[in-house]
Scaffold this active site. Structure first.
Site, PDB file in Angstrom:
ATOM      1  N   PRO A 108      13.694  63.112  34.674  1.00 27.36           N
ATOM      2  CG  PRO A 108      12.348  61.240  34.635  1.00 27.36           C
ATOM      3  CD  PRO A 108      13.721  61.688  35.013  1.00 27.36           C
ATOM      4  CG  ASN A 109       8.312  64.888  33.141  1.00 26.34           C
ATOM      5  OD1 ASN A 109       8.117  65.267  31.983  1.00 26.34           O
ATOM      6  ND2 ASN A 109       8.028  63.683  33.549  1.00 26.34           N
TER       7      ASN A 109
ATOM      8  CD  GLU B 122      16.855  59.304  45.999  1.00 22.80           C
ATOM      9  OE1 GLU B 122      17.578  58.301  45.749  1.00 22.80           O
ATOM     10  OE2 GLU B 122      15.638  59.214  46.239  1.00 22.80           O
TER      11      GLU B 122
ATOM     12  CG  HIS C  21      13.155  63.329  46.023  1.00 21.97           C
ATOM     13  ND1 HIS C  21      13.013  62.926  44.717  1.00 21.97           N
ATOM     14  CD2 HIS C  21      13.804  62.332  46.666  1.00 21.97           C
ATOM     15  CE1 HIS C  21      13.544  61.722  44.592  1.00 21.97           C
ATOM     16  NE2 HIS C  21      14.035  61.342  45.756  1.00 21.97           N
TER      17      HIS C  21
ATOM     18  CE1 TYR D  23       7.623  67.737  42.281  1.00 24.94           C
ATOM     19  CE2 TYR D  23       5.984  68.304  40.617  1.00 24.94           C
ATOM     20  CZ  TYR D  23       6.624  67.360  41.394  1.00 24.94           C
ATOM     21  OH  TYR D  23       6.282  66.036  41.300  1.00 24.94           O
TER      22      TYR D  23
ATOM     23  NE  ARG E 214       2.279  71.988  32.678  1.00 23.41           N
ATOM     24  CZ  ARG E 214       2.503  70.741  32.253  1.00 23.41           C
ATOM     25  NH1 ARG E 214       1.742  69.759  32.663  1.00 23.41           N
ATOM     26  NH2 ARG E 214       3.485  70.474  31.429  1.00 23.41           N
TER      27      ARG E 214
ATOM     28  NE  ARG F  90       4.036  64.698  45.431  1.00 19.74           N
ATOM     29  CZ  ARG F  90       4.525  64.922  44.205  1.00 19.74           C
ATOM     30  NH1 ARG F  90       5.824  65.041  44.022  1.00 19.74           N
ATOM     31  NH2 ARG F  90       3.699  65.022  43.179  1.00 19.74           N
TER      32      ARG F  90
ATOM     33  CB  ALA G 261       8.992  59.576  37.609  1.00 21.90           C
TER      34      ALA G 261
ATOM     35  CG  ASN H 253      14.993  65.559  41.744  1.00 23.12           C
ATOM     36  OD1 ASN H 253      14.406  64.469  41.657  1.00 23.12           O
ATOM     37  ND2 ASN H 253      14.366  66.698  41.997  1.00 23.12           N
TER      38      ASN H 253
END
Ligand code: CA2
Length: 148
Positions: free
Chosen positions: A12-13, A100, A102, A25, A20, A109, A79, A76
């Site tokens: 997601p996203n 996996e 990221h 990112y 942004r 974070r 969330a 990835n």
């Protein structure tokens, strides 16, 4: 014989990349990352299924599909990394190499991002290296596939 296929699944996203939060990112869009992955995979002799979804169930379906049609998986989970037992179960059920990934270093974070529910199902993790992580994950995946 047809090339072995690396599934590269994005949660997601991640469709918003490049629009942004570039300090977290990076500036590359997901389309930029897909292009770089296709070039890298071609060098490694791998075919690529590159996908993104905002839906948890779709990600579960695609992980299952990767397990039956793919030679390896880079994921990835966005969330869902921090919440999804369904995704952990799907990843645990497939018998192909899994990485996996990221973009950010989740350990640097917020506390709620520091735990990955899905990581125990992965052969290895790559994080904190931005878009370059995808190319590094493909190198690692190709080595794991060759080992099978
Ligand atoms: O660092 C990563 O790759 C993450 O998987 C990215 C997820 C985040 O929830 C994870 O904790 C870590 C979120 C990606 C959202 O990306 C955006 C990009 C631009 C604008 C808004 C969101």
């Amino acid at each position: 014989m047809a090339n072995k296929t690396a599934f590269i699944l994005n949660g997601p996203n991640l469709n918003l990349l490049g629009t942004r939060e570039p300090e977290i990112y990076g500036r590359d869009s997901l389309a930029d990352i897909e292009k770089a992955c296709r070039e890298k995979a071609a060098d490694l002799g791998l075919a690529v299924e590159f996908r993104q979804t905002n839906t948890e169930g779709t990600l579960v379906d695609w992980v299952q599909e990767a397990g039956s049609k793919g030679a390896g998986l880079i994921i990835n989970p966005g969330a869902y990394t921090h919440t999804s037992v369904a995704l952990l179960d799907a990843l645990s059920a497939i018998d192909i190499p899994k990485i996996e990934l990221h973009l950010s270093n989740i350990h640097a974070r917020e506390e709620f991002r520091q735990r990955s529910v899905t990581a125990p199902a992965a052969n290895g993790l790559i994080m904190g290296l931005g878009a370059a992580g995808y190319g590094l994950a493909l190198d690692a995946l190709a080595a794991l596939i060759d080992r099978v």
